[in-house]
Design an enzyme around this catalytic site. Sequence first.
Site, PDB file in Angstrom:
ATOM      1  N   TRP A  49      -7.444   3.275 -10.585  1.00 50.70           N
ATOM      2  CA  TRP A  49      -6.906   3.420  -9.301  1.00 50.70           C
ATOM      3  C   TRP A  49      -7.379   2.339  -8.450  1.00 50.70           C
ATOM      4  O   TRP A  49      -6.924   1.581  -7.579  1.00 50.70           O
ATOM      5  CB  TRP A  49      -6.643   5.076  -8.903  1.00 50.70           C
ATOM      6  CG  TRP A  49      -6.003   4.731  -7.384  1.00 50.70           C
ATOM      7  CD1 TRP A  49      -6.581   5.044  -6.037  1.00 50.70           C
ATOM      8  CD2 TRP A  49      -4.664   4.700  -7.277  1.00 50.70           C
ATOM      9  NE1 TRP A  49      -5.308   4.904  -5.220  1.00 50.70           N
ATOM     10  CE2 TRP A  49      -4.368   5.102  -5.923  1.00 50.70           C
ATOM     11  CE3 TRP A  49      -3.439   4.769  -7.877  1.00 50.70           C
ATOM     12  CZ2 TRP A  49      -3.088   4.943  -5.115  1.00 50.70           C
ATOM     13  CZ3 TRP A  49      -2.410   4.624  -7.558  1.00 50.70           C
ATOM     14  CH2 TRP A  49      -1.981   4.582  -6.216  1.00 50.70           C
ATOM     15  N   TRP A  50      -8.750   2.531  -8.209  1.00 55.09           N
ATOM     16  CA  TRP A  50      -9.537   1.674  -7.099  1.00 55.09           C
ATOM     17  C   TRP A  50      -9.233   0.034  -7.541  1.00 55.09           C
ATOM     18  O   TRP A  50      -9.179  -0.817  -6.879  1.00 55.09           O
ATOM     19  CB  TRP A  50     -11.151   1.980  -7.346  1.00 55.09           C
ATOM     20  CG  TRP A  50     -11.270   3.256  -6.805  1.00 55.09           C
ATOM     21  CD1 TRP A  50     -10.448   4.028  -5.780  1.00 55.09           C
ATOM     22  CD2 TRP A  50     -12.530   3.942  -6.811  1.00 55.09           C
ATOM     23  NE1 TRP A  50     -11.277   4.948  -5.422  1.00 55.09           N
ATOM     24  CE2 TRP A  50     -12.375   5.181  -6.076  1.00 55.09           C
ATOM     25  CE3 TRP A  50     -13.577   3.928  -7.541  1.00 55.09           C
ATOM     26  CZ2 TRP A  50     -13.362   6.172  -5.865  1.00 55.09           C
ATOM     27  CZ3 TRP A  50     -14.712   4.733  -7.353  1.00 55.09           C
ATOM     28  CH2 TRP A  50     -14.542   5.660  -6.782  1.00 55.09           C
ATOM     29  N   HIS A  65       1.294   4.117  -3.162  1.00 58.22           N
ATOM     30  CA  HIS A  65       1.107   5.611  -2.807  1.00 58.22           C
ATOM     31  C   HIS A  65       2.313   6.438  -2.817  1.00 58.22           C
ATOM     32  O   HIS A  65       2.381   7.642  -3.234  1.00 58.22           O
ATOM     33  CB  HIS A  65       0.331   5.736  -1.250  1.00 58.22           C
ATOM     34  CG  HIS A  65      -0.979   5.528  -1.478  1.00 58.22           C
ATOM     35  ND1 HIS A  65      -1.626   4.216  -1.299  1.00 58.22           N
ATOM     36  CD2 HIS A  65      -2.105   6.477  -1.523  1.00 58.22           C
ATOM     37  CE1 HIS A  65      -2.849   4.296  -1.617  1.00 58.22           C
ATOM     38  NE2 HIS A  65      -3.217   5.642  -1.775  1.00 58.22           N
ATOM     39  N   TYR A  97      -3.745  16.253   1.502  1.00 55.09           N
ATOM     40  CA  TYR A  97      -4.529  14.951   1.558  1.00 55.09           C
ATOM     41  C   TYR A  97      -3.451  14.350   2.261  1.00 55.09           C
ATOM     42  O   TYR A  97      -2.540  13.687   1.792  1.00 55.09           O
ATOM     43  CB  TYR A  97      -4.749  14.631   0.204  1.00 55.09           C
ATOM     44  CG  TYR A  97      -5.746  13.198   0.108  1.00 55.09           C
ATOM     45  CD1 TYR A  97      -6.196  12.534   1.311  1.00 55.09           C
ATOM     46  CD2 TYR A  97      -6.286  12.656  -0.943  1.00 55.09           C
ATOM     47  CE1 TYR A  97      -6.745  11.211   1.205  1.00 55.09           C
ATOM     48  CE2 TYR A  97      -6.926  11.497  -1.206  1.00 55.09           C
ATOM     49  CZ  TYR A  97      -7.338  10.771   0.046  1.00 55.09           C
ATOM     50  OH  TYR A  97      -7.952   9.703  -0.140  1.00 55.09           O
ATOM     51  N   TYR A 136       0.778  -1.282   0.004  1.00 52.49           N
ATOM     52  CA  TYR A 136       0.026  -0.036   0.119  1.00 52.49           C
ATOM     53  C   TYR A 136       0.977   1.063   0.035  1.00 52.49           C
ATOM     54  O   TYR A 136       0.687   2.104  -0.862  1.00 52.49           O
ATOM     55  CB  TYR A 136      -0.810  -0.023   1.172  1.00 52.49           C
ATOM     56  CG  TYR A 136      -1.955   1.178   1.232  1.00 52.49           C
ATOM     57  CD1 TYR A 136      -3.208   0.909   0.594  1.00 52.49           C
ATOM     58  CD2 TYR A 136      -1.685   2.259   2.036  1.00 52.49           C
ATOM     59  CE1 TYR A 136      -3.975   2.173   0.650  1.00 52.49           C
ATOM     60  CE2 TYR A 136      -2.412   3.476   2.002  1.00 52.49           C
ATOM     61  CZ  TYR A 136      -3.963   3.093   1.084  1.00 52.49           C
ATOM     62  OH  TYR A 136      -4.506   4.056   1.267  1.00 52.49           O
TER      63      TYR A 136
END
Length: 104
Positions: A76-77, A22, A41, A18
């Site tokens: 992306w999802w 990112h 963010y 993960y």
Amino acid sequence: MSIHAFKMQLKPGVVAEYRKRHDAIWPELSALLSEAGIFDYSIFLDEETLSLFAVLKLRDDNRRDTLPDHPVMQRWWDYMAPLMEVQPGNQPREWPLPLLFHMD
């Protein structure tokens, strides 16, 4: 400007992947989020529960609600779905977090 906070959930054993994904966020995704009015963010990890806590700021004229229909967001999802709890269509499950305290 408004602040939006929510929780997401990682699957066991995927924290490093993960983070890696990112750290190499797609430039077109970053641009899309900015264009939709999202800025500042951050995503935090609770290592004990694997819960992710996201906090983002939204411009008053944001278009965050248009993101689920955008092909870059959908890709992306799909890319992240093996790592997280998701809804049908691979959108990450989100649990809103109400603001209880803020200090300027």
